[in-house]
Scaffold this motif. Structure first.
Motif, PDB file in Angstrom:
ATOM      1  N   ASN A  31      27.298   1.799  72.405  1.00 49.80           N
ATOM      2  CA  ASN A  31      26.247   2.035  73.398  1.00 49.80           C
ATOM      3  C   ASN A  31      24.857   1.644  72.891  1.00 49.80           C
TER       4      ASN A  31
ATOM      5  N   LYS B 257       8.485   7.751  71.821  1.00 51.59           N
ATOM      6  CA  LYS B 257       9.290   6.641  72.345  1.00 51.59           C
ATOM      7  C   LYS B 257      10.733   6.738  71.838  1.00 51.59           C
TER       8      LYS B 257
ATOM      9  N   LYS C 260      12.495   9.728  73.571  1.00 52.91           N
ATOM     10  CA  LYS C 260      12.847   9.367  74.952  1.00 52.91           C
ATOM     11  C   LYS C 260      14.048   8.424  74.976  1.00 52.91           C
ATOM     12  N   LEU C 261      14.076   7.464  74.054  1.00 50.84           N
ATOM     13  CA  LEU C 261      15.210   6.546  73.953  1.00 50.84           C
ATOM     14  C   LEU C 261      16.493   7.322  73.631  1.00 50.84           C
TER      15      LEU C 261
ATOM     16  N   GLN D 187      17.152  10.457  74.290  1.00 52.38           N
ATOM     17  CA  GLN D 187      17.535  11.219  75.483  1.00 52.38           C
ATOM     18  C   GLN D 187      18.231  10.331  76.503  1.00 52.38           C
ATOM     19  N   ASN D 188      17.678   9.156  76.735  1.00 52.16           N
ATOM     20  CA  ASN D 188      18.276   8.230  77.701  1.00 52.16           C
ATOM     21  C   ASN D 188      19.649   7.747  77.246  1.00 52.16           C
ATOM     22  N   LYS D 189      19.793   7.463  75.952  1.00 57.07           N
ATOM     23  CA  LYS D 189      21.092   7.021  75.417  1.00 57.07           C
ATOM     24  C   LYS D 189      22.123   8.134  75.540  1.00 57.07           C
TER      25      LYS D 189
ATOM     26  N   LEU E 191      22.220  10.584  77.727  1.00 58.40           N
ATOM     27  CA  LEU E 191      22.602  10.710  79.143  1.00 58.40           C
ATOM     28  C   LEU E 191      23.494   9.545  79.589  1.00 58.40           C
ATOM     29  N   SER E 192      23.201   8.345  79.132  1.00 56.70           N
ATOM     30  CA  SER E 192      24.030   7.199  79.533  1.00 56.70           C
ATOM     31  C   SER E 192      25.439   7.316  78.948  1.00 56.70           C
TER      32      SER E 192
ATOM     33  N   SER F 198      28.691   7.771  81.477  1.00 55.83           N
ATOM     34  CA  SER F 198      29.388   6.475  81.580  1.00 55.83           C
ATOM     35  C   SER F 198      30.878   6.662  81.668  1.00 55.83           C
TER      36      SER F 198
END
Length: 74
Positions: free
Chosen positions: A17, A59, A62-63, A65-67, A69-70, A74
């Motif tokens: 990922n 930054k 946030k990255l 957190q987004n990873k 969640l993805s 997924s």
């Protein structure tokens, strides 16, 4: 504080990922915080997330957190 190291299967999933290596522990901790039903696991994962995010930029956090969640969705 000694932080756990993600096992080989978790590392492969993180690499698949495109999670940067310096965020592996934070992303793993975030995934556990989001998905666990056990208070003791949540508390331990939260400690890890707090510790791992101390020296990261907003930054990077946030990255991560987004990873996390993805990977979960997924």
């Amino acid at each position: 504080m000694k932080t756990p190291i993600p096992n080989q299967t978790a590392k492969q999933e993180l690499i698949k990922n495109n999670v940067p290596e310096h965020l592996h522990k934070l992303v793993t901790g975030l995934i556990i915080c989001i998905t666990t039903d056990f208070d003791y696991r949540y508390e331990k994962a939260k400690e890890i997330c707090d510790y791992e995010s101390l020296e990261l930029s907003d930054k990077d956090i946030k990255l991560a957190q987004n990873k996390a969640l993805s990977i979960i969705y997924s």
